[in-house]
Design a protein around this motif. Sequence first.
Motif: not given
Length: 93
Positions: A39-41, A47-48, A56-58
């Motif tokens: 996901c590009t915020f 990165v999920l 995990t979300v980084e």
Amino acid sequence: MIKAKGTYPTANGSKYLQQLCKHFAHKIDVEFTETDGTCTFPFGTAVLNATDAGLTVECDLEKAEQVEMFHNVIDKHLAKFAFRENFEAMTWS
């Protein structure tokens, strides 16, 4: 760069990854499969990853003040999808 990493032990990691990615795709660029997502915020790329053990979300962030904002964005949205599990927040490091 400041790395933020959140983990959530759940048997529904893939389900939540897909729900988060579909939701975020309404406003930002997102790519995902059943086990991985990007996901590009505006503040960085998250990165999920989903396994049988959890989600995990980084994200690499440029500024320290972005860390709390990133945590809040992920936790707030995940709480909407994981309410049956009484989700409160990911474990962040």
